[in-house]
Design an enzyme around this catalytic site. Structure first.
Site, PDB file in Angstrom:
ATOM      1  N   GLY A 191       0.757  -1.122   0.011  1.00 36.49           N
ATOM      2  CA  GLY A 191      -0.067  -0.013   0.017  1.00 36.49           C
ATOM      3  C   GLY A 191       0.812   1.252  -0.065  1.00 36.49           C
ATOM      4  O   GLY A 191       2.151   1.127   0.210  1.00 36.49           O
TER       5      GLY A 191
ATOM      6  N   GLN B 181       2.720  10.000   2.075  1.00 29.68           N
ATOM      7  CA  GLN B 181       3.837   9.232   2.051  1.00 29.68           C
ATOM      8  C   GLN B 181       4.668   9.951   1.258  1.00 29.68           C
ATOM      9  O   GLN B 181       6.004   9.538   1.057  1.00 29.68           O
ATOM     10  CB  GLN B 181       3.746   7.702   2.162  1.00 29.68           C
ATOM     11  CG  GLN B 181       3.160   7.291   3.216  1.00 29.68           C
ATOM     12  CD  GLN B 181       3.083   5.763   3.224  1.00 29.68           C
ATOM     13  OE1 GLN B 181       1.906   5.054   2.615  1.00 29.68           O
ATOM     14  NE2 GLN B 181       4.038   4.971   3.851  1.00 29.68           N
TER      15      GLN B 181
ATOM     16  N   CYS C 114       5.976  -0.324   7.674  1.00 30.39           N
ATOM     17  CA  CYS C 114       5.459   0.974   7.029  1.00 30.39           C
ATOM     18  C   CYS C 114       6.700   1.584   6.070  1.00 30.39           C
ATOM     19  O   CYS C 114       7.714   1.589   6.603  1.00 30.39           O
ATOM     20  CB  CYS C 114       5.116   1.960   8.052  1.00 30.39           C
ATOM     21  SG  CYS C 114       4.673   3.531   7.433  1.00 30.39           S
ATOM     22  N   LEU C 115       6.455   1.903   4.958  1.00 37.27           N
ATOM     23  CA  LEU C 115       7.487   2.401   3.984  1.00 37.27           C
ATOM     24  C   LEU C 115       8.101   3.924   4.762  1.00 37.27           C
ATOM     25  O   LEU C 115       9.157   3.966   4.152  1.00 37.27           O
ATOM     26  CB  LEU C 115       6.775   2.566   2.606  1.00 37.27           C
ATOM     27  CG  LEU C 115       6.494   1.154   1.950  1.00 37.27           C
ATOM     28  CD1 LEU C 115       5.814   1.280   0.671  1.00 37.27           C
ATOM     29  CD2 LEU C 115       7.426   0.282   1.725  1.00 37.27           C
TER      30      LEU C 115
ATOM     31  N   HIS D 246      -4.653   0.809   7.656  1.00 35.79           N
ATOM     32  CA  HIS D 246      -3.177   1.122   7.796  1.00 35.79           C
ATOM     33  C   HIS D 246      -3.112   2.673   6.873  1.00 35.79           C
ATOM     34  O   HIS D 246      -2.591   3.775   7.195  1.00 35.79           O
ATOM     35  CB  HIS D 246      -2.110   0.302   7.295  1.00 35.79           C
ATOM     36  CG  HIS D 246      -0.656   0.736   7.275  1.00 35.79           C
ATOM     37  ND1 HIS D 246       0.289   0.424   8.314  1.00 35.79           N
ATOM     38  CD2 HIS D 246      -0.102   1.836   6.575  1.00 35.79           C
ATOM     39  CE1 HIS D 246       1.357   0.804   7.816  1.00 35.79           C
ATOM     40  NE2 HIS D 246       1.001   1.503   7.071  1.00 35.79           N
ATOM     41  N   GLU D 247      -3.732   2.423   5.635  1.00 35.61           N
ATOM     42  CA  GLU D 247      -3.604   3.394   4.568  1.00 35.61           C
ATOM     43  C   GLU D 247      -4.555   4.782   4.850  1.00 35.61           C
ATOM     44  O   GLU D 247      -4.066   5.768   4.713  1.00 35.61           O
ATOM     45  CB  GLU D 247      -3.994   3.011   3.123  1.00 35.61           C
ATOM     46  CG  GLU D 247      -2.806   1.957   2.664  1.00 35.61           C
ATOM     47  CD  GLU D 247      -1.511   2.403   2.818  1.00 35.61           C
ATOM     48  OE1 GLU D 247      -1.146   3.473   2.957  1.00 35.61           O
ATOM     49  OE2 GLU D 247      -0.605   1.169   3.036  1.00 35.61           O
TER      50      GLU D 247
ATOM     51  N   HIS E 238      -2.926   6.811   7.708  1.00 30.42           N
ATOM     52  CA  HIS E 238      -2.028   8.026   6.905  1.00 30.42           C
ATOM     53  C   HIS E 238      -2.681   9.046   6.387  1.00 30.42           C
ATOM     54  O   HIS E 238      -2.119  10.155   6.530  1.00 30.42           O
ATOM     55  CB  HIS E 238      -1.290   7.116   5.689  1.00 30.42           C
ATOM     56  CG  HIS E 238      -0.075   6.266   5.911  1.00 30.42           C
ATOM     57  ND1 HIS E 238       1.091   6.775   6.612  1.00 30.42           N
ATOM     58  CD2 HIS E 238       0.203   5.058   5.629  1.00 30.42           C
ATOM     59  CE1 HIS E 238       1.772   5.969   6.645  1.00 30.42           C
ATOM     60  NE2 HIS E 238       1.462   4.848   6.243  1.00 30.42           N
TER      61      HIS E 238
HETATM   62  O1  K1U Z   1       1.680   2.135   3.801  1.00 30.23           O
HETATM   63  C1  K1U Z   1       2.738   1.758   3.914  1.00 30.23           C
HETATM   64  O2  K1U Z   1       3.656   2.403   4.486  1.00 30.23           O
HETATM   65  C2  K1U Z   1       2.958   0.461   3.097  1.00 30.23           C
HETATM   66  C3  K1U Z   1       2.678  -0.653   3.869  1.00 30.23           C
HETATM   67  C4  K1U Z   1       1.415  -1.175   4.298  1.00 30.23           C
HETATM   68  C5  K1U Z   1       1.158  -2.240   5.136  1.00 30.23           C
HETATM   69  C6  K1U Z   1       2.159  -3.035   5.794  1.00 30.23           C
HETATM   70  C7  K1U Z   1       1.690  -4.235   6.509  1.00 30.23           C
HETATM   71  C8  K1U Z   1       0.392  -4.285   6.837  1.00 30.23           C
HETATM   72  C9  K1U Z   1      -0.421  -3.574   6.062  1.00 30.23           C
HETATM   73  C10 K1U Z   1       0.046  -2.629   5.264  1.00 30.23           C
HETATM   74  C11 K1U Z   1       3.721  -1.915   3.290  1.00 30.23           C
HETATM   75  O3  K1U Z   1       3.288  -2.291   2.356  1.00 30.23           O
HETATM   76  S1  K1U Z   1       5.216  -2.327   4.214  1.00 30.23           S
HETATM   77  C12 K1U Z   1       5.947  -3.542   3.233  1.00 30.23           C
HETATM   78  C13 K1U Z   1       5.185  -4.778   3.248  1.00 30.23           C
HETATM   79  O4  K1U Z   1       4.341  -5.208   4.194  1.00 30.23           O
HETATM   80  C14 K1U Z   1       5.292  -5.941   2.378  1.00 30.23           C
HETATM   81  C15 K1U Z   1       6.262  -5.745   1.299  1.00 30.23           C
HETATM   82  C16 K1U Z   1       6.330  -6.728   0.284  1.00 30.23           C
HETATM   83  C17 K1U Z   1       5.626  -7.934   0.244  1.00 30.23           C
HETATM   84  C18 K1U Z   1       4.569  -8.063   1.388  1.00 30.23           C
HETATM   85  C19 K1U Z   1       4.587  -6.930   2.420  1.00 30.23           C
HETATM   86 ZN    ZN Z   2       2.511   3.162   6.286  1.00 35.24          ZN
END
Ligand code: K1U
Ligand code: ZN
Length: 172
Positions: free
Chosen positions: A46, A51, A93-94, A135-136, A139
């Site tokens: 996401g 972000q 979270c990115l 989560h989004e 944000h």
């Molecule tokens: O919004 C963000 O920072 C993105 C975040 C969202 C998220 C993470 C975990 C659970 C729900 C939502 C991410 O995508 S972090 C990276 C991540 O979780 C991931 C990366 C590659 C493959 C699978 C997951």
């Molecule tokens: Zn995030």
């Protein structure tokens, strides 16, 4: 198409409540495309407009597995209109790289949103898609997943974050 720079905690744009989208113009379509490209490149499941430094209520989500076809959800002005149950899953979270923690969320959510052509949709989400929607949308309200931690876990996070930042700076 362009890869956008992802803002990291504690960038002030991540704490702002994002503005409703009212103009469904070409620049919104372009932003959504660039956000999707940035999310896939990260990689993430996401990404919300704040972000990438844009304080607007726009988010992209794709929780499909690697061996499945992409299932990109572009959500404009999303809101949770119903929720049920509870889950406690690990999140990342990115904008807070290299830190992961379990957060309490609703198990299922009903989300109303507009697409890029201003059409309204309602989806019911469960599992990772439900967590990603929450989560989004957080944000867009200036809330990070670490804001859901207990005061003790948050103070541990702040200490760890200093080390993570040093590590990230070394990598640059
Ligand atoms: O919004 C963000 O920072 C993105 C975040 C969202 C998220 C993470 C975990 C659970 C729900 C939502 C991410 O995508 S972090 C990276 C991540 O979780 C991931 C990366 C590659 C493959 C699978 C997951
Ligand atoms: Zn995030």
């Amino acid at each position: 198409m362009a890869l956008l720079r992802i803002r990291h905690y504690p960038d002030p744009v991540l704490k702002k409540v994002a503005a409703q989208v009212t103009e469904f113009d070409d620049s919104l379509h372009q932003l959504a495309h660039d956000m999707a490209e940035t999310m896939y490149a990260a990689p993430g499941v996401g990404l919300a407009a704040p972000q990438v430094g844009i304080s607007k209520r726009l988010t992209v989500i794709d929780c499909s597995a690697r061996d499945e076809d992409a299932q990109l959800l572009v959500m404009v002005n999303p809101e949770v209109i119903d929720q049920e149950g509870e889950c406690f899953e690990e999140e990342g979270c990115l904008s807070v790289p290299e830190y992961y923690a379990k957060v309490s969320r609703s198990a299922t959510v009903k989300v109303r949103f507009q697409d890029l052509d201003e059409k309204t949709h309602v989806i019911e989400a469960q599992g990772l898609t439900s967590v990603a929607c929450q989560h989004e949308i957080d944000h867009l309200d200036g809330i990070l997943f670490v804001d859901h931690l207990s005061p003790l876990k948050r103070s541990i996070f702040r200490k760890k974050w200093k080390k993570i930042q040093e590590h990230l700076t070394e990598q640059m």
